[in-house]
Write a protein that holds these residues in place. Sequence first.
Motif, PDB file in Angstrom:
ATOM      1  N   LYS A 147       3.338  -0.094   2.917  1.00  0.00           N
ATOM      2  CA  LYS A 147       3.783   1.248   2.534  1.00  0.00           C
ATOM      3  C   LYS A 147       4.327   1.207   1.100  1.00  0.00           C
ATOM      4  CE  LYS A 147       5.171   2.186   7.280  1.00  0.00           C
ATOM      5  NZ  LYS A 147       6.331   2.304   8.159  1.00  0.00           N
ATOM      6  N   PRO A 148       3.490   1.538   0.105  1.00  0.00           N
ATOM      7  CA  PRO A 148       3.935   1.454  -1.282  1.00  0.00           C
ATOM      8  C   PRO A 148       4.895   2.577  -1.661  1.00  0.00           C
ATOM      9  CG  PRO A 148       1.762   2.422  -1.188  1.00  0.00           C
ATOM     10  CD  PRO A 148       2.130   2.027   0.235  1.00  0.00           C
ATOM     11  N   SER A 149       5.619   2.355  -2.751  1.00  0.00           N
ATOM     12  CA  SER A 149       6.450   3.392  -3.363  1.00  0.00           C
ATOM     13  C   SER A 149       6.287   3.250  -4.871  1.00  0.00           C
ATOM     14  CB  SER A 149       7.917   3.228  -2.942  1.00  0.00           C
ATOM     15  OG  SER A 149       8.448   2.037  -3.477  1.00  0.00           O
ATOM     16  N   ALA A 150       6.960   4.097  -5.615  1.00  0.00           N
ATOM     17  CA  ALA A 150       6.822   4.080  -7.077  1.00  0.00           C
ATOM     18  C   ALA A 150       7.115   2.705  -7.671  1.00  0.00           C
ATOM     19  CB  ALA A 150       7.732   5.124  -7.701  1.00  0.00           C
ATOM     20  N   GLY A 151       8.139   2.022  -7.184  1.00  0.00           N
ATOM     21  CA  GLY A 151       8.518   0.741  -7.763  1.00  0.00           C
ATOM     22  C   GLY A 151       8.045  -0.479  -6.999  1.00  0.00           C
ATOM     23  N   SER A 152       7.427  -0.292  -5.852  1.00  0.00           N
ATOM     24  CA  SER A 152       7.018  -1.417  -5.015  1.00  0.00           C
ATOM     25  C   SER A 152       5.599  -1.197  -4.495  1.00  0.00           C
ATOM     26  CB  SER A 152       7.973  -1.585  -3.829  1.00  0.00           C
ATOM     27  OG  SER A 152       9.257  -1.944  -4.259  1.00  0.00           O
ATOM     28  N   PRO A 153       4.606  -1.866  -5.113  1.00  0.00           N
ATOM     29  CA  PRO A 153       3.231  -1.706  -4.641  1.00  0.00           C
ATOM     30  C   PRO A 153       3.053  -2.328  -3.257  1.00  0.00           C
ATOM     31  CG  PRO A 153       3.351  -3.468  -6.258  1.00  0.00           C
ATOM     32  CD  PRO A 153       4.710  -2.832  -6.209  1.00  0.00           C
ATOM     33  N   ALA A 154       2.081  -1.808  -2.518  1.00  0.00           N
ATOM     34  CA  ALA A 154       1.804  -2.333  -1.174  1.00  0.00           C
ATOM     35  C   ALA A 154       1.344  -3.777  -1.252  1.00  0.00           C
ATOM     36  CB  ALA A 154       0.733  -1.476  -0.502  1.00  0.00           C
ATOM     37  N   TRP A 155       1.831  -4.574  -0.323  1.00  0.00           N
ATOM     38  CA  TRP A 155       1.406  -5.964  -0.196  1.00  0.00           C
ATOM     39  C   TRP A 155       0.229  -6.003   0.762  1.00  0.00           C
ATOM     40  CZ3 TRP A 155       4.810 -10.664  -0.838  1.00  0.00           C
ATOM     41  CH2 TRP A 155       5.867 -10.417  -1.722  1.00  0.00           C
ATOM     42  N   SER A 156      -0.762  -6.817   0.444  1.00  0.00           N
ATOM     43  CA  SER A 156      -1.870  -7.048   1.361  1.00  0.00           C
ATOM     44  C   SER A 156      -1.462  -8.152   2.342  1.00  0.00           C
ATOM     45  CB  SER A 156      -3.114  -7.487   0.593  1.00  0.00           C
ATOM     46  OG  SER A 156      -2.910  -8.782   0.035  1.00  0.00           O
TER      47      SER A 156
END
Length: 140
Positions: free
Chosen positions: A20-29
């Motif tokens: 679940k990405p947010s503006a400051g934290s991209p989604a991890w695979s």
Amino acid sequence: MKYLVMVQGSQADYEAMVGKPSAGSPAWSEKDVKAMFAFMEGLNNDLAESGEMVDGQGLTEPARTRAVLPGADGRPVITDGPYGETKEQLAGYWVLDCASLERVTEIAARIQECPQPEGAPVYPVLIRPIDDGGEPGSPE
């Protein structure tokens, strides 16, 4: 000397690790998460082999935090979840028994090499000597 070595993270970072990405934290695979866990397992194994590992744990997401404060009437005030005034929370820690501050600093620098997706926030690795009963502020 024993040291507490701490890593930080935010609720958004924990959510990013489950996709679940947010503006400051991209989604991890799934690959990103596996790489992070493999790195940490290797680090922990090396620290155990060297005899420096006393304890180390990852912590659950900040949303599962509970704070207990004294209330005006003397009864405890209990608050759940992350707090707006403090975005970053303790995400994990190690208690290490190292020969010197230089050695524990080398370990902290290695922790900074932990893989993560491009654009993920970078937090400092914090080192705090553990008081062995000496005077506050006394040198090692």
